[in-house]
Enzyme design. Structure first.
Site, PDB file in Angstrom:
ATOM      1  N   LYS A  83      -4.063  -7.157   6.693  1.00  0.00           N
ATOM      2  CA  LYS A  83      -3.749  -6.400   5.479  1.00  0.00           C
ATOM      3  C   LYS A  83      -4.017  -7.307   4.286  1.00  0.00           C
ATOM      4  O   LYS A  83      -3.851  -8.524   4.374  1.00  0.00           O
ATOM      5  CB  LYS A  83      -2.265  -6.012   5.491  1.00  0.00           C
ATOM      6  CG  LYS A  83      -1.925  -4.880   4.562  1.00  0.00           C
ATOM      7  CD  LYS A  83      -2.069  -3.530   5.231  1.00  0.00           C
ATOM      8  CE  LYS A  83      -1.723  -2.399   4.292  1.00  0.00           C
ATOM      9  NZ  LYS A  83      -1.779  -1.087   4.919  1.00  0.00           N
ATOM     10  N   GLY A 183       8.013  12.681  -0.960  1.00  0.00           N
ATOM     11  CA  GLY A 183       6.720  12.158  -1.420  1.00  0.00           C
ATOM     12  C   GLY A 183       5.615  13.123  -1.033  1.00  0.00           C
ATOM     13  O   GLY A 183       5.304  13.281   0.154  1.00  0.00           O
TER      14      GLY A 183
HETATM   15  P1  NAI Z   1       0.291   8.613  -2.581  1.00  0.00           P
HETATM   16  O1  NAI Z   1       0.440   7.523  -3.577  1.00  0.00           O
HETATM   17  O2  NAI Z   1      -0.841   9.561  -2.692  1.00  0.00           O
HETATM   18  O3  NAI Z   1       1.629   9.494  -2.535  1.00  0.00           O
HETATM   19  C1  NAI Z   1       2.900   8.952  -2.605  1.00  0.00           C
HETATM   20  C2  NAI Z   1       3.761   9.963  -3.346  1.00  0.00           C
HETATM   21  O4  NAI Z   1       5.115   9.481  -3.324  1.00  0.00           O
HETATM   22  C3  NAI Z   1       3.377  10.161  -4.814  1.00  0.00           C
HETATM   23  O5  NAI Z   1       3.299  11.534  -5.111  1.00  0.00           O
HETATM   24  C4  NAI Z   1       4.511   9.462  -5.576  1.00  0.00           C
HETATM   25  O6  NAI Z   1       4.797  10.081  -6.819  1.00  0.00           O
HETATM   26  C5  NAI Z   1       5.671   9.611  -4.610  1.00  0.00           C
HETATM   27  N1  NAI Z   1       6.709   8.599  -4.751  1.00  0.00           N
HETATM   28  C6  NAI Z   1       6.561   7.284  -5.026  1.00  0.00           C
HETATM   29  N2  NAI Z   1       7.762   6.679  -5.035  1.00  0.00           N
HETATM   30  C7  NAI Z   1       8.662   7.625  -4.729  1.00  0.00           C
HETATM   31  C8  NAI Z   1      10.077   7.616  -4.577  1.00  0.00           C
HETATM   32  N3  NAI Z   1      10.782   6.490  -4.733  1.00  0.00           N
HETATM   33  N4  NAI Z   1      10.693   8.780  -4.269  1.00  0.00           N
HETATM   34  C9  NAI Z   1       9.974   9.922  -4.122  1.00  0.00           C
HETATM   35  N5  NAI Z   1       8.655   9.995  -4.269  1.00  0.00           N
HETATM   36  C10 NAI Z   1       8.010   8.855  -4.552  1.00  0.00           C
HETATM   37  O7  NAI Z   1       0.288   7.891  -1.153  1.00  0.00           O
HETATM   38  P2  NAI Z   1      -0.219   8.486   0.213  1.00  0.00           P
HETATM   39  O8  NAI Z   1      -1.619   8.074   0.427  1.00  0.00           O
HETATM   40  O9  NAI Z   1       0.144   9.913   0.321  1.00  0.00           O
HETATM   41  O10 NAI Z   1       0.644   7.617   1.253  1.00  0.00           O
HETATM   42  C11 NAI Z   1       2.038   7.909   1.436  1.00  0.00           C
HETATM   43  C12 NAI Z   1       2.631   6.888   2.390  1.00  0.00           C
HETATM   44  O11 NAI Z   1       1.945   6.949   3.636  1.00  0.00           O
HETATM   45  C13 NAI Z   1       2.506   5.436   1.915  1.00  0.00           C
HETATM   46  O12 NAI Z   1       3.654   4.734   2.329  1.00  0.00           O
HETATM   47  C14 NAI Z   1       1.297   4.908   2.669  1.00  0.00           C
HETATM   48  O13 NAI Z   1       1.365   3.525   2.885  1.00  0.00           O
HETATM   49  C15 NAI Z   1       1.426   5.662   3.977  1.00  0.00           C
HETATM   50  N6  NAI Z   1       0.163   5.828   4.661  1.00  0.00           N
HETATM   51  C16 NAI Z   1      -0.881   6.496   4.050  1.00  0.00           C
HETATM   52  C17 NAI Z   1      -2.086   6.663   4.694  1.00  0.00           C
HETATM   53  C18 NAI Z   1      -3.190   7.454   4.085  1.00  0.00           C
HETATM   54  O14 NAI Z   1      -4.123   7.870   4.819  1.00  0.00           O
HETATM   55  N7  NAI Z   1      -3.167   7.734   2.787  1.00  0.00           N
HETATM   56  C19 NAI Z   1      -2.311   6.095   6.050  1.00  0.00           C
HETATM   57  C20 NAI Z   1      -1.129   5.486   6.628  1.00  0.00           C
HETATM   58  C21 NAI Z   1       0.043   5.338   5.928  1.00  0.00           C
END
Ligand code: NAI
Length: 357
Positions: A83, A183
């Protein structure tokens, strides 16, 4: 650069190498942690985040890299775990391209031990910039010759794991089951759509309230307040925002049967999985539920065709169900079973003699 050893190196270092870099011209500072290359080059995303300092960034990179070893091994990929994290100093907007080029050179210097991809704070377009400096990058945009955003694939394995967990732990189907999605960004919004299509009742929340309202309207879900979201009556809690959302204080407040989401490291401490089990809450390990994204990105890197990638994602869903059945039948926590499964692959790789080409 700091002269003291970051405390994380004393506490949790069992990695092959960790590289802290600082590009004096652009100011880009980051950490590349390679946990294991036993199964192949270490692949894992590149995170841009506002850390308290280099020590925090090192600690995060070490923890995330180790989780990638487990995730890639458990997903059946011939890839190790690594990472990279970048310190967001508030100056990434103006000189982003030059900084990403510097990051690309730092990755290239590792000669293929680490392959990067997008993560929180970075995008497929960022991977296109990095690809101008190194071949060791996956997850480029469609315009840049890649397959773009892996989020739908991630949502597919999270959905499959939730469906299996509801069946195995609650002996029911998803129809009418109440799921709380915290989220609703890239992954969470796809997950909500998949859950609704399967007849689940979904409550959702996001710090971005406008986004929460939009996703709720588009999917026929309920946007709920963030405060108390964890403590509502749910069958499934799906953390899909940032990690460490469940600490020791949250465990007694949860009123759900299953925790299964996309967020990496949703437990502040892995030991909390046992506390959840003691409350009859099934914790589906993050690296089992959310592996669809890395399978998609790895398929892109290896130039697999889309059918092959689909087949591998379906295989991950089948494996998560088998794992939950084994955990139920043996009375062991899924996290322990999943760790053993990954460790078995790593041990077998260590026993395989290296044959000179
Ligand atoms: P993203 O950034 O698109 O979405 C995250 C969402 O969570 C945003 O809408 C944000 O406003 C919200 N958020 C942030 N802090 C928050 C809080 N304290 N309380 C409530 N909402 C909050 O990220 P994404 O890509 O959807 O990823 C989500 C999670 O999944 C992350 O932890 C990421 O590491 C994990 N992940 C994502 C992958 C992917 O393909 N995008 C693959 C594997 C894991």
């Amino acid at each position: 650069m700091p002269t003291a050893t970051p405390a994380a190196l004393d506490r949790e270092f069992d990695h092959e190498c960790v590289n802290v870099f600082h590009d004096t011209r652009t100011g880009a500072t980051g950490v590349i942690a390679v946990h294991s290359t036993a199964l192949g080059p270490a692949m894992g995303g590149l995170r841009l985040h506002r850390y308290g300092g280099v020590d925090d960034a090192v600690a995060d990179a070490l923890r995330l890299a180790r989780a990638m070893t487990l995730k890639n091994a458990a997903a059946g990929l011939d890839l190790g775990g690594g990472k990279a994290v970048l310190l967001d100093d508030g100056a990434w907007t103006a000189g982003r391209t030059e900084r990403l080029e510097a990051v690309g050179r730092a990755i290239d210097a590792l000669g293929g031990r680490y392959v990067t991809a997008e993560d929180v704070g970075t995008s497929p377009a960022d991977m296109d910039v990095i690809a101008t400096q190194t071949q060791w990058v996956a997850g480029r945009s469609a315009e840049g010759g890649g397959r773009g955003d892996p989020s739908l694939s991630t949502a597919r394995t999270v959905f499959g794991a939730i469906e299996a967990a509801v069946d195995v732990h609650l002996s029911t189907s998803l129809a009418g089951v109440h799921v709380g999605v915290l989220g609703v960004g890239h992954v969470g919004s796809h997950l909500v759509a998949l859950l609704r299509a399967a007849g689940a009742r979904v409550s959702l929340a996001d710090v971005d309230e406008a986004r929460a309202r939009t996703v709720a309207e588009q999917t026929g879900s309920t946007a709920a307040p963030l405060a108390g979201f964890l403590a509502q009556d749910l069958e499934v809690f799906a953390p899909c925002a940032m990690g460490e959302v469940i600490g020791a204080a949250e465990v007694p407040r949860l009123r759900c049967g299953i925790v299964c989401g996309a967020a990496n490291n949703p437990l502040a401490d892995d030991g909390l999985a046992a506390d959840l089990a003691a409350r009859d809450i099934l914790y589906v390990p993050d690296f089992i539920a959310n592996c669809g994204g890395i399978v998609y990105v790895a398929g892109d890197f290896a130039r697999q065709d889309e059918d092959e990638v689909d087949r591998r994602i379906a295989g991950c869903v089948d494996r998560s169900r088998e794992l939950l059945v084994t955990a139920r039948d043996t009375g062991r926590p899924p996290l322990d079973v999943a760790r053993d499964m990954a460790a078995g692959r790593l041990a077998a790789a260590a026993r395989t003699p290296v044959v000179a080409a």
